[in-house]
Design an enzyme around this catalytic site. Structure first.
Site, PDB file in Angstrom:
ATOM      1  N   GLN A 222      43.788  38.168  24.783  1.00  0.00           N
ATOM      2  CA  GLN A 222      42.892  38.999  25.590  1.00  0.00           C
ATOM      3  C   GLN A 222      42.244  40.093  24.736  1.00  0.00           C
ATOM      4  O   GLN A 222      41.417  40.829  25.232  1.00  0.00           O
ATOM      5  CB  GLN A 222      43.676  39.646  26.731  1.00  0.00           C
ATOM      6  CG  GLN A 222      44.309  38.638  27.682  1.00  0.00           C
ATOM      7  CD  GLN A 222      45.173  39.263  28.755  1.00  0.00           C
ATOM      8  OE1 GLN A 222      46.294  38.833  28.954  1.00  0.00           O
ATOM      9  NE2 GLN A 222      44.681  40.261  29.468  1.00  0.00           N
ATOM     10  N   GLU A 742      42.158  43.880  39.397  1.00  0.00           N
ATOM     11  CA  GLU A 742      43.568  43.927  39.752  1.00  0.00           C
ATOM     12  C   GLU A 742      43.838  44.630  41.079  1.00  0.00           C
ATOM     13  O   GLU A 742      44.985  44.666  41.524  1.00  0.00           O
ATOM     14  CB  GLU A 742      44.334  44.647  38.650  1.00  0.00           C
ATOM     15  CG  GLU A 742      43.977  46.108  38.594  1.00  0.00           C
ATOM     16  CD  GLU A 742      44.275  46.750  37.265  1.00  0.00           C
ATOM     17  OE1 GLU A 742      44.174  46.078  36.251  1.00  0.00           O
ATOM     18  OE2 GLU A 742      44.611  47.922  37.260  1.00  0.00           O
TER      19      GLU A 742
END
Ligand code: CDP
Length: 788
Positions: A222, A742
């Site tokens: 990532q 998120e």
């Protein structure tokens, strides 16, 4: 916000289809395991059956006798190059391969190189390892007791298993507020270990070219740039220099924080490629992934909340023990060993708060990653939303009214929290009101009361969470010293098409689409003509990567700023072409025109051509810009979720009947993508509330190390999510946007658990630790004499 651009241009606010999906839905993506290079060899890993043991002997001879097995690599081999240990992102140390002892079950013990993946697996089976078991510590509370076996004997001066102590807030003001409070509550809350379980497991292909000295690594990461720098720092002494290291993160099948750490397999594969000069592939299997990769959560929280007689909240106190496994390999910003747990005052106007977190070593895999969460924000939101709900019930107040009474008022932003954060914006009442209207809250409360008279168990749970995303301002946020800005470079070609490269890396969030929309918004170049690239350190500008919903707040902002630089230059070119003064020109998406004469205009495409064919003398040719964006603050998205559950008194099963999610992430780039993010996030939030957990027996044997035991919810378990939104733009983000990836994972667990406890409160049930399995509920019903 109504879109400013036409659907053909597809700027912000348009639900354009995802550019990346044609290749994904056709199975034409390129993931690490799709990389096949001539002469490639394969790596597989021998893992420990013991949670804590001395390694007496490793005998590779049977493995080496298998045709196709090329080598067995041990910690002793790596020690010759000082590569048997590596630093973690929290400046702790982690074994690449052990020299003398193993610290958790399934830890890497040795590696086998072979001509074929299956031969490598046969080789792993044939490596003989003699172990001498050592006492195992699985409970972090026991790990911190005096006399506990000391685990990190490699650290000469370490005399206990304590990793760090972190605290924030005003201790004495909090003590005073508790002493003066009319009502105080205290609750132990455990948030168990869970695993991101992304579809694609981590892996890499390392290719060292002995002729050029260049190392190329296709990696499931990532954060490609940070990895490149770490590799250069860790392996500089064996000749790997940063300009000759290229990290490529190709298509990634889900990251969720689990692909931020550096795993030993990556390092072994790189070392093997450097030594052999051959490309080496390592891809984990599912059980290795669940058993040995970084974990999330594992927070043992004791929370206390204080209120006045009328229900006004006054103070919050939290003590937490964080189980980090045998090394602190969390991917937190350096100054935040407990991540952003300090957001735990949530959406409430608390005057005093004090929070302490202590990290502990245990015989478990390294943990503490931010699983779809901005560094411990899920833990924080869960703790405060559970506590507020318990307090409301304790005071016999409706949980919605109670929240409204205590919300930070909409007119007090920017708001400084008792734990030091400056919330940029918020309107919590608006989100809760919308959610209540959508679900028909008053009617549901009536229905619940009627059902209760018939002995039926129905519960309504609310979660009005606040998030903190977009790490972060460089004065506070760095990882291993690397400041957490992010970047974008845009080049507009002569025909008016563009390429935009970013320092982040999408793992499924749709950056190829939404970043193109940002450029379209700012320059009026259709999103279909903006190619977005990320993940290749040889071409993308340096950035800190994608996690913790930081892409929009940081790299998205960089995209807007780089585009604005291009627009500034385009204005000069337009003035030259229109023979007008720069300040007589006005911009509307896609063109400059002379004020008062809209027909006298030059489109961005005409300007782009002129930048290469007819640029003003004295100005550089070309049309490109780069921005490294250092955000002035984080962004604070929020939401209100309401969940309705029915409990089955015969089986203990929790049935989610309705779930309404109202989110606020400020201005939205692509509404369809945001809704997709929320749908996925809600299922990932439901997962730990009802299903997922990885725990260990006393000997450190993992329970939950395969999908037979680790209950990942599927479409069958997923209810119909009902979504809506409010819009409170971020005042400091160039596009008014906040992150969203998120939010739902952070907000959902408390809504579900609050609903279950709401169904049982009248029986005397205050709290049930997650996951709320049918067995736990049924036992609770039986204990209260209401099971069927
Ligand atoms: O860092 P990550 O990409 O996971 O998180 P994010 O910034 O929350 O973005 C997730 C996805 O939602 C990206 O494709 C964003 O561009 C999109 N998004 C959006 O369209 N509008 C927002 N206000 C926030 C995110």
């Amino acid at each position: 916000m109504a879109p400013r651009t036409s659907p053909e241009v597809g700027g912000m606010g348009h639900s354009i289809k995802r550019k990346e999906d044609p290749r994904f839905v056709r199975g034409q993506g390129t993931y690490v395991d799709d990389i096949r290079l001539p002469g490639m060899i394969y790596l597989d890993i021998v893992r420990s059956p013991f949670a804590h043991a001395t390694i007496k002997k490793i005998n590779p001879s049977k493995a080496l006798s298998i045709p196709g097995v090329l080598a067995v690599i041990t910690g002793q081999d790596l020690a010759k190059y000082n590569l048997h240990w590596m630093p973690t992102l929290m400046s702790d140390t982690q074994m690449v391969l052990p020299v003398d002892k193993v610290m958790f079950q399934s830890q890497e013990v040795a590696a086998v190189l072979a001509t074929d993946r299956y031969i490598a697996a046969d080789g792993v089976e044939a490596v003989e390892v003699e172990y001498d078991p050592l006492p195992v510590v699985v409970d972090p509370k026991k790990a911190l007791e005096p006399g506990a076996p000391i685990l990190r004997t490699d650290k000469k001066d370490k005399k206990d298993n304590h990793i760090f102590h972190w605290e924030v807030g005003d201790k004495s003001a909090t003590e005073k507020a508790f002493a003066a409070a009319k009502t105080t509550i205290r609750q132990d809350i455990y948030i168990p270990r869970i695993h991101v379980a992304s579809i694609e497991t981590p892996g890499c292909v390392a290719q060292f070219d002995k002729v050029t000295g260049k190392l190329t690594v296709w990696l499931t990461t990532q954060a490609p740039h940070a990895i490149r720098t770490v590799v250069a720092l860790v392996a500089g002494h064996v000749g790997l220099s940063e300009e000759k290291i290229r990290i490529i993160a190709p298509d990634i099948g889900g990251g969720f924080g689990g692909k931020v750490p550096v795993y030993p397999g990556y390092v072994i594969a790189i070392a093997a490629s450097v030594l052999t000069g051959k490309p080496v592939k390592w891809v984990e299997d599912r059980m290795e992934n669940l058993q040995a990769d970084s974990f999330a959560r594992d927070y043992h929280i004791t929370a206390e909340l204080a209120a006045e007689k009328d229900g006004t909240l006054t103070a919050l106190r939290i003590k937490t023990i964080a189980d980090h496994g045998y090394t602190d390999a969390a991917a937190n910003p350096s100054k935040f060993p407990a991540g952003l747990f300090g957001i735990c005052t949530g959406s409430y106007n608390l005057k005093a708060a004090h929070v302490q977190v202590d990290g502990a070593y245990t015989n478990k895999p390294p943990g503490g990653i931010a699983y779809r969460c901005s560094f411990r924000v899920t833990e924080a939101a869960y703790a405060i939303e559970r506590m507020v709900d318990i307090m409301a019930h304790e005071l016999n107040m409706d949980p919605a009214d109670f929240r409204r009474k205590n919300f930070i008022p909409a007119d007090s932003f920017p708001y400084k929290s008792a734990l030091g954060w400056e919330y940029d914006s918020g309107n919590y009442d608006a989100a809760l009101t919308k959610a209540m209207e959508k679900i028909g809250y008053a009617g549901l409360r009536k229905e619940q009361a009627e059902k209760r008279t018939r002995g039926e168990l129905m519960g309504i749970g609310i979660s009005s969470f606040t998030e903190i995303v977009g790490a972060g301002p460089s004065k506070h946020f760095d990882i291993l010293g690397l400041k957490m800005f992010d970047s974008c470079e845009i080049r507009v070609h002569p025909t008016g098409k563009a390429i935009a490269r970013f320092g982040t890396k999408s793992q499924g969030q749709g950056h190829e689409t939404t970043y193109a929309q940002i450029v379209a918004e700012e320059l009026g170049i259709p999103a279909s003509h903006v190619l977005v690239e990320e993940g290749d350190t040889d071409t993308a500008p340096y950035g800190l990567g994608t996690y913790a919903s930081r892409s929009t707040p940081t790299a998205g902002a960089a995209g807007a700023m780089a585009a604005r630089k291009i627009r500034d230059k385009a204005r000069k070119i337009a003035a030259h072409l229109l023979e007008a003064r720069e300040d007589d020109l006005e911009w509307e998406p896609g063109k400059f025109f002379v004020r008062g004469n809209p027909g006298n205009a030059k489109t961005i495409q005409e300007i782009a051509l002129a930048a290469y064919t007819n640029h003003p003398q004295g100005t550089e040719a070309g049309l490109e810009a780069v921005s490294y964006y250092d955000p002035p603050n984080l962004t604070f998205p929020f939401g209100s979720y309401i969940c309705v559950v029915d409990l089955d008194k015969g089986t203990g099963e929790v049935k989610i009947r309705r779930f309404v999610a109202v989110d606020d992430c400020g201005n939205i780039i692509n509404p369809m993508i945001v809704e997709g993010q929320i749908h996925g996030g809600l299922t990932m939030g439901m997962a730990p509330a009802l299903y997922e957990e990885i725990n260990y027996d006393e000997e450190g044997n993992i329970q939950g190390g395969s999908f037979m035991d680790y209950l990942l919810p599927t479409a069958v378990e997923t209810p119909n999510w009902e979504t809506d939104k409010t819009c409170t733009p971020s005042p400091h983000h160039p596009l008014g946007a906040k992150g969203v990836g998120e939010s739902a994972t952070v907000g959902a667990p408390a809504a579900i658990v609050n609903a279950v406890v709401d169904a049982l409160w009248h029986l005397g049930v205050r709290h049930i630790d997650i996951p709320i399995t049918p067995a736990k509920v049924w036992k609770c019903l039986r204990d209260h004499g209401v099971s069927e």
